[in-house]
Motif scaffolding. Structure first.
Motif, PDB file in Angstrom:
ATOM      1  N   THR A   1       0.838  -1.207   0.000  1.00  0.00           N
ATOM      2  CA  THR A   1       0.000   0.000   0.000  1.00  0.00           C
ATOM      3  C   THR A   1       0.869   1.251   0.000  1.00  0.00           C
ATOM      4  O   THR A   1       0.523   2.245  -0.627  1.00  0.00           O
ATOM      5  N   TRP A   2       1.975   1.188   0.710  1.00  0.00           N
ATOM      6  CA  TRP A   2       2.912   2.315   0.716  1.00  0.00           C
ATOM      7  C   TRP A   2       3.541   2.494  -0.655  1.00  0.00           C
ATOM      8  O   TRP A   2       3.786   3.613  -1.092  1.00  0.00           O
ATOM      9  N   GLN A   3       3.809   1.420  -1.353  1.00  0.00           N
ATOM     10  CA  GLN A   3       4.426   1.506  -2.679  1.00  0.00           C
ATOM     11  C   GLN A   3       3.504   2.214  -3.661  1.00  0.00           C
ATOM     12  O   GLN A   3       3.975   2.950  -4.536  1.00  0.00           O
ATOM     13  N   TYR A   4       2.208   1.995  -3.546  1.00  0.00           N
ATOM     14  CA  TYR A   4       1.260   2.738  -4.393  1.00  0.00           C
ATOM     15  C   TYR A   4       1.380   4.232  -4.133  1.00  0.00           C
ATOM     16  O   TYR A   4       1.378   5.035  -5.058  1.00  0.00           O
ATOM     17  N   ALA A   5       1.476   4.607  -2.863  1.00  0.00           N
ATOM     18  CA  ALA A   5       1.593   6.030  -2.526  1.00  0.00           C
ATOM     19  C   ALA A   5       2.889   6.607  -3.083  1.00  0.00           C
ATOM     20  O   ALA A   5       2.888   7.682  -3.683  1.00  0.00           O
ATOM     21  N   TYR A   6       4.005   5.907  -2.904  1.00  0.00           N
ATOM     22  CA  TYR A   6       5.301   6.390  -3.390  1.00  0.00           C
ATOM     23  C   TYR A   6       5.373   6.434  -4.916  1.00  0.00           C
ATOM     24  O   TYR A   6       6.097   7.239  -5.475  1.00  0.00           O
ATOM     25  N   SER A   7       4.634   5.540  -5.569  1.00  0.00           N
ATOM     26  CA  SER A   7       4.675   5.433  -7.038  1.00  0.00           C
ATOM     27  C   SER A   7       3.612   6.293  -7.712  1.00  0.00           C
ATOM     28  O   SER A   7       3.358   6.142  -8.902  1.00  0.00           O
TER      29      SER A   7
END
Length: 157
Positions: free
Chosen positions: A87-93
Motif C-alpha cells: 500500500t505504501w508503494q502505491y503512494a510512493y509510485s
C-alpha cells in the motif's frame, strides 16, 4: 506506524485513484470489504481468478480469495503485513503508475531468476519472506532472454 502516517498514505492513495480502483476491483470480484487496521480496506472472498495470487493489493485495498483475513493469516502469518507494505508503494509510485512499474519489475525478475518475485524490487521491498516467496538464484541475463525467445518462438508456430 503512526496514525498520522497511515492517514497520509490512505489520503495519497485516494487522491492518486489507486484506492478507488481497488474498491472497484473488489466490487467486480464480489468481495466483502471491511475496514482494517490503519484505515486500509480488507477485501475477503474475491472471486475472480486474476491475478493468480493468494492476496494482492490495489491502493489501500488488500484483497484475498480466502473467506477471511483471519483464516489466511493463520495459514500464512505475515502475508497481510507484506500486502500492507505494498500500500505504501502505491503512494510512493503516485498510484496507478505502480501497475506498469510492478509489471516491469516482475518481467525483470523473471528474466533474471525465472521467478516473478525473487528479483522484483517491489516484492523485495515488501519483504519476500512475509509474502511467502522463496528466493530463486540469479541466472545470466542471456539465459533469461534465450528462454523468452523460446517461449515466443513456440507460440508463433
Amino acid at each position: 506506524m503512526t496514525p498520522v502516517m497511515a492517514r497520509v498514505r490512505n489520503f495519497a492513495n485516494w487522491c492518486n485513484l489507486s484506492t478507488p480502483l481497488g474498491l472497484v476491483v473488489a466490487s467486480i470480484g464480489r468481495a466483502r470489504v471491511v475496514r482494517g487496521e490503519d484505515g486500509i480496506w480488507l477485501a475477503e472472498g474475491y472471486r475472480l481468478g486474476f491475478p493468480m495470487a493468494s492476496a494482492f493489493t490495489v491502493g489501500s485495498v488488500v484483497l484475498t480469495a480466502a473467506p477471511s483475513w483471519a483464516q489466511i493469516e493463520s495459514r500464512r502469518p505475515g502475508l497481510l503485513r507484506h500486502e500492507v507494505n505494498h500500500t505504501w508503494q502505491y503512494a510512493y509510485s503516485l498510484g496507478l503508475l505502480y501497475l506498469p512499474l510492478y509489471a516491469g519489475a516482475m518481467g525483470w525478475s523473471w528474466l533474471r531468476t525465472g521467478d516473478r518475485a525473487s528479483a522484483n524490487f517491489f516484492e523485495q521491498s515488501a519483504d519476500l519472506a512475509l509474502g511467502g516467496y522463496e528466493v530463486a538464484p540469479t541466472r545470466p541475463l542471456a539465459q533469461g532472454i534465450a528462454q523468452l525467445r523460446g517461449l515466443v518462438g513456440h507460440r508463433q508456430r
